[in-house]
Design a protein around this motif. Structure first.
Motif, PDB file in Angstrom:
ATOM      1  N   LEU A  95       0.514  -0.997   0.588  1.00 13.89           N
ATOM      2  CA  LEU A  95      -0.270  -1.629   1.403  1.00 13.89           C
ATOM      3  C   LEU A  95      -0.221  -0.545   2.823  1.00 13.89           C
ATOM      4  O   LEU A  95      -1.541  -0.788   3.481  1.00 13.89           O
ATOM      5  N   HIS A  96       0.621   0.148   2.964  1.00 13.50           N
ATOM      6  CA  HIS A  96       0.450   1.001   4.353  1.00 13.50           C
ATOM      7  C   HIS A  96      -0.707   1.921   4.238  1.00 13.50           C
ATOM      8  O   HIS A  96      -1.307   2.195   5.173  1.00 13.50           O
ATOM      9  N   ASN A  97      -0.725   2.591   2.945  1.00 15.52           N
ATOM     10  CA  ASN A  97      -1.664   3.451   2.684  1.00 15.52           C
ATOM     11  C   ASN A  97      -3.139   2.965   2.556  1.00 15.52           C
ATOM     12  O   ASN A  97      -4.193   3.284   3.246  1.00 15.52           O
ATOM     13  N   PHE A  98      -3.255   1.577   2.144  1.00 10.71           N
ATOM     14  CA  PHE A  98      -4.506   0.977   2.165  1.00 10.71           C
ATOM     15  C   PHE A  98      -4.690   0.663   3.550  1.00 10.71           C
ATOM     16  O   PHE A  98      -5.964   0.863   3.979  1.00 10.71           O
ATOM     17  N   LEU A  99      -3.999   0.105   4.278  1.00  8.03           N
ATOM     18  CA  LEU A  99      -4.264  -0.092   5.809  1.00  8.03           C
ATOM     19  C   LEU A  99      -4.870   1.012   6.433  1.00  8.03           C
ATOM     20  O   LEU A  99      -5.924   0.908   7.271  1.00  8.03           O
ATOM     21  N   ARG A 100      -4.399   2.391   6.314  1.00  8.63           N
ATOM     22  CA  ARG A 100      -4.744   3.276   6.872  1.00  8.63           C
ATOM     23  C   ARG A 100      -6.122   3.746   6.508  1.00  8.63           C
ATOM     24  O   ARG A 100      -7.081   4.286   7.048  1.00  8.63           O
ATOM     25  N   GLU A 101      -6.261   3.709   4.848  1.00  7.00           N
ATOM     26  CA  GLU A 101      -7.670   4.342   4.365  1.00  7.00           C
ATOM     27  C   GLU A 101      -8.643   3.544   4.871  1.00  7.00           C
ATOM     28  O   GLU A 101      -9.694   3.844   5.452  1.00  7.00           O
ATOM     29  N   GLU A 102      -8.318   2.041   4.906  1.00  2.48           N
ATOM     30  CA  GLU A 102      -9.586   0.960   5.363  1.00  2.48           C
ATOM     31  C   GLU A 102      -9.524   0.690   6.787  1.00  2.48           C
ATOM     32  O   GLU A 102     -10.485   0.269   7.368  1.00  2.48           O
ATOM     33  N   LYS A 103      -8.666   1.428   7.626  1.00  2.21           N
ATOM     34  CA  LYS A 103      -8.665   1.264   9.177  1.00  2.21           C
ATOM     35  C   LYS A 103      -8.660  -0.187   9.271  1.00  2.21           C
ATOM     36  O   LYS A 103      -9.097  -0.616  10.218  1.00  2.21           O
ATOM     37  N   MET A 104      -7.720  -1.061   8.627  1.00  3.80           N
ATOM     38  CA  MET A 104      -7.542  -2.355   8.766  1.00  3.80           C
ATOM     39  C   MET A 104      -6.467  -2.771   9.603  1.00  3.80           C
ATOM     40  O   MET A 104      -5.281  -1.903   9.353  1.00  3.80           O
ATOM     41  N   GLU A 105      -6.394  -3.800  10.302  1.00  5.76           N
ATOM     42  CA  GLU A 105      -5.133  -4.142  11.049  1.00  5.76           C
ATOM     43  C   GLU A 105      -4.179  -4.806  10.127  1.00  5.76           C
ATOM     44  O   GLU A 105      -4.659  -5.746   9.227  1.00  5.76           O
ATOM     45  N   GLU A 106      -2.951  -4.911  10.145  1.00  7.13           N
ATOM     46  CA  GLU A 106      -1.910  -5.584   9.350  1.00  7.13           C
ATOM     47  C   GLU A 106      -2.194  -7.203   9.362  1.00  7.13           C
ATOM     48  O   GLU A 106      -2.143  -7.653   8.215  1.00  7.13           O
ATOM     49  N   THR A 107      -2.721  -7.687  10.387  1.00  6.45           N
ATOM     50  CA  THR A 107      -2.491  -9.018  10.352  1.00  6.45           C
ATOM     51  C   THR A 107      -3.752  -9.458   9.532  1.00  6.45           C
ATOM     52  O   THR A 107      -3.708 -10.543   9.103  1.00  6.45           O
ATOM     53  N   ASN A 108      -5.140  -8.978   9.757  1.00  4.63           N
ATOM     54  CA  ASN A 108      -6.162  -9.269   8.987  1.00  4.63           C
ATOM     55  C   ASN A 108      -5.650  -9.050   7.490  1.00  4.63           C
ATOM     56  O   ASN A 108      -6.143 -10.222   6.590  1.00  4.63           O
ATOM     57  N   LEU A 109      -4.931  -8.245   6.949  1.00  2.78           N
ATOM     58  CA  LEU A 109      -4.633  -8.128   5.573  1.00  2.78           C
ATOM     59  C   LEU A 109      -3.690  -9.350   5.164  1.00  2.78           C
ATOM     60  O   LEU A 109      -4.096  -9.948   4.128  1.00  2.78           O
ATOM     61  N   LEU A 110      -2.710  -9.669   5.874  1.00  2.00           N
ATOM     62  CA  LEU A 110      -1.699 -10.740   5.606  1.00  2.00           C
ATOM     63  C   LEU A 110      -2.573 -11.857   5.883  1.00  2.00           C
ATOM     64  O   LEU A 110      -2.091 -12.763   4.675  1.00  2.00           O
ATOM     65  N   GLN A 111      -3.562 -12.178   6.589  1.00  2.00           N
ATOM     66  CA  GLN A 111      -4.293 -13.303   6.311  1.00  2.00           C
ATOM     67  C   GLN A 111      -5.000 -13.633   5.222  1.00  2.00           C
ATOM     68  O   GLN A 111      -4.987 -14.559   4.379  1.00  2.00           O
ATOM     69  N   GLU A 112      -5.789 -12.308   4.603  1.00  2.00           N
ATOM     70  CA  GLU A 112      -6.279 -12.175   3.643  1.00  2.00           C
ATOM     71  C   GLU A 112      -5.422 -12.679   2.201  1.00  2.00           C
ATOM     72  O   GLU A 112      -5.510 -13.514   1.311  1.00  2.00           O
TER      73      GLU A 112
END
Length: 166
Positions: A95-112
């Protein structure tokens, strides 16, 4: 007991642990912590091994520190079986690597993810016995493995240094 049939897998442990099957410890009585190496170079295989061991452990601890900032599940002691602990840690790294590569905020990912979980049924899978570590006992075989690894590292190091000077 942790069973390790070969030396392909082991845990790097600090000076408080014994060097034994599955646990690769630094040499005691030899310089270890990175701050002790500033301005110094290793003079033998044990010093080089300890320097590289300390460097690897420092990198690992830094990575876990990053994970702990983001994922509360690993901030506190985990009381899951070993297999589940490994899966949790791997998931956090993924998840950490995915967030970095996608330049995504943690809260957005958690909502999805939360939305996806609401749309699936829970599945409980039991897949066999878990391994538990009951004791750790130092063995000459494991000390020999560490010595062989350390001497190879040192010989490679000396070889590279002599090629650079030439």
């Amino acid at each position: 007991m942790l069973v390790c049939n070969n030396a392909d897998k082991y845990l790097l442990v600090d000076l408080g642990f014994t060097n034994c099957e599955g646990f690769l410890a630094p040499y005691k009585g030899t310089r270890y912590h990175l701050n002790l190496w500033r301005g110094n170079t290793p003079t033998n295989y044990m010093e080089l091994f300890n320097l590289r061991h300390s460097s690897a452990r420092n990198t690992i601890e830094t990575a876990f520190g990053l994970l702990k900032k983001h994922w509360s599940i690993i901030r506190d002691p985990i009381f899951f079986d070993k297999k589940t602990q490994i899966r949790i840690i791997n998931a956090c790294f993924i998840l950490h690597n995915f967030l970095r590569e996608e330049k995504m905020e943690e809260t957005n990912l958690l909502q999805e993810v939360e939305q996806d979980f609401m749309n699936i049924e829970a599945i409980d899978i039991e897949d066999g016995e878990d391994e538990y570590i009951l004791y750790a006992r130092s063995t000459s075989k494991w000390d020999e493995f560490r010595d062989k690894l350390a001497k190879k590292m040192f010989n490679d190091h000396i070889g590279r240094r002599s090629r650079i000077r030439a």
